[in-house]
Design an enzyme around this catalytic site. Sequence first.
Site, PDB file in Angstrom:
ATOM      1  CG  ASP A 252     -29.530 -16.638 -34.689  1.00  0.00           C
ATOM      2  OD1 ASP A 252     -29.780 -17.186 -33.603  1.00  0.00           O
ATOM      3  OD2 ASP A 252     -28.369 -16.417 -35.086  1.00  0.00           O
TER       4      ASP A 252
ATOM      5  CD  GLU B 114     -30.965 -15.473 -29.977  1.00  0.00           C
ATOM      6  OE1 GLU B 114     -30.371 -16.154 -29.150  1.00  0.00           O
ATOM      7  OE2 GLU B 114     -30.472 -15.187 -31.088  1.00  0.00           O
TER       8      GLU B 114
HETATM    9  C1  NOJ Z   1     -28.253 -17.624 -31.208  1.00  0.00           C
HETATM   10  C2  NOJ Z   1     -28.532 -19.065 -31.217  1.00  0.00           C
HETATM   11  O1  NOJ Z   1     -29.593 -19.297 -30.328  1.00  0.00           O
HETATM   12  C3  NOJ Z   1     -27.268 -19.795 -30.813  1.00  0.00           C
HETATM   13  O2  NOJ Z   1     -27.470 -21.177 -30.670  1.00  0.00           O
HETATM   14  C4  NOJ Z   1     -26.224 -19.529 -31.839  1.00  0.00           C
HETATM   15  O3  NOJ Z   1     -24.997 -20.075 -31.424  1.00  0.00           O
HETATM   16  C5  NOJ Z   1     -26.052 -18.040 -32.040  1.00  0.00           C
HETATM   17  N1  NOJ Z   1     -27.290 -17.338 -32.194  1.00  0.00           N
HETATM   18  C6  NOJ Z   1     -25.250 -17.770 -33.281  1.00  0.00           C
HETATM   19  O4  NOJ Z   1     -26.064 -17.904 -34.406  1.00  0.00           O
END
Ligand code: NOJ
Length: 559
Positions: free
Chosen positions: A207, A249
């Site tokens: 993440d 991500e």
């Molecule tokens: C990215 C995630 O995809 C999202 O849903 C989240 O709010 C943020 N990171 C914070 O962790």
Amino acid sequence: MAPSSHDTWFKNAVVYALDVEAFNDSNGDGVGDFPGLMEKLDYLDRLGVSALWLLPFYPTPNRDNGYDVKDYYGVDPRLGTLGDFVEFMDEADAHGIRVIADLVVNHTSDEHPWFRKARSDPESPYRDYYVWIDEPPPEDPERGTVFPGEVEDERVWTYDEEAEAYYYHRFYPFQPDLNLANPDVRSEIYRIMKFWLELGVAGFRIDAATLMIQPKPPSVEKLDDPHEVLRSLKRHAVSRRTDAVLLAEADDAPGELESYFGDGAEMDLLMNFVLNAHMIAALATERAAPLVEGLERLPPADVGQWMNFLRNYDELNIGRLPPDVRAEVFDRFAPEPNMRIYGRGIRRRLAPMLEGDERRIKLAFSLLFSMPGTPMLLYGDEIGMGEDLSLPGRTSVRTPMQWTDEENAGFSTAPAEELVLPVVSGGPFGYGTVNVATQRAEAESLLNWMERLIATRRESREIGEGTFSVIGAENPCAFAHRYDYNGNSVVCVHNLADETCSLEFDLELVQGDALYPLLGTAEHTRHDDGTCRVTLDGYGYIWLRLHRTGAGSSVTPPG
Ligand code: NOJ
């Protein structure tokens, strides 16, 4: 030594993203859980997906859909126990389905014991787990909150009364950023990874990978080599499991993306936000040009691979599209202000954006699955689920899975008001119309078609591992491309518009070569000069396998 295909399994995988709490409730408390997910493994197996990406399932105050973790070593009690998780993992393994866990270590919840200790005791070793400052520097407009317009105070420094200092956070104020320059924090992360790898996960979705390596503000210790943070995650993961996969991500500028692959020593897969926005633009404008541009903007992914998707459970981010194209996409796919979010995104699911038109939905998924990389499907998109715009923010696309036309869509036996989120009911996307059971019974349903698509992608190794090239885009509405791998080729042609279109390209066909349709239908005529003409209906598509059995060929065709 070249990696074995066992270790590069992800190149031909089909990933299915799901949130346990919204998938299937086994105990009637209104919240999906691991035993409920376990009951649905046969479904997922039949669908044909090879890996599940599970959204965070750890104990959490749940103010950001679980992305605010307060204990990295457990399962949120609403979703079951650690024992339930282990049983689920065992069954997933028996089904040959791998599991990728979300690793959220850019930040913790402010309820995590590390943060509690950090704020209450300046001498605690946990103080330096976070990023503190006495006087915040002026806000940097380039590095503001990730959720503009959603939080009351948009500053990235929040004053903590107890600590008498400001802490840093790029997400919500209840998600303090971890200080990754601190080696003790990094050791904690390795331990967390080891724990879940021991329990059988096949890897992690990292993440906020981009923010993990972005320099923190001036007074804070800098990372000498920011990418080393991610490389060290990879080293630790493969030391436990050689086929462990790291999926980042990384919604970063295209020029920065290649660095995340780290020449094979860093991330295996990157979520392809660039192509996501450009594919959506091609679908919205019914022109191939945005797709061609998106593909051109992508750096090469020779050592790693892209994970392609049309929708995920966040906003559909079109912020990186050229302004005129972005405006056109907003106009077509999110005409109402309530459909938009953060000034850059759309909070709708795919099927309603395509007006529930099955021809367009199938075209969109055929295109997705034919793109260079690993395709990912968001739960519910295999049946064309819709969104609920009366829910706030990104929750609009996170409603429970629609299994049947019974009460609560067969998701739960709890009273409707106790569900984790309301099911979509009524209208063309309500569970009375859109659900798994009904589509099972219809031979030509989206669900049954999706099974075929997934099976076809999994047997088309050329797409996961071959060389990609665009072979014809002279018709503005059509797009043709091919893959070559070990002497075999797959050719895919898509018509983005409603009118019939025709495309000609050179396949250097010789007598004896054969073209076999793998998916979709279209008239295709081959000519003596080695070229081929394909005529597609509106929103038509076709995948063809080229068998080089003609003169001079020594290749054995696959499958
Ligand atoms: C990215 C995630 O995809 C999202 O849903 C989240 O709010 C943020 N990171 C914070 O962790």
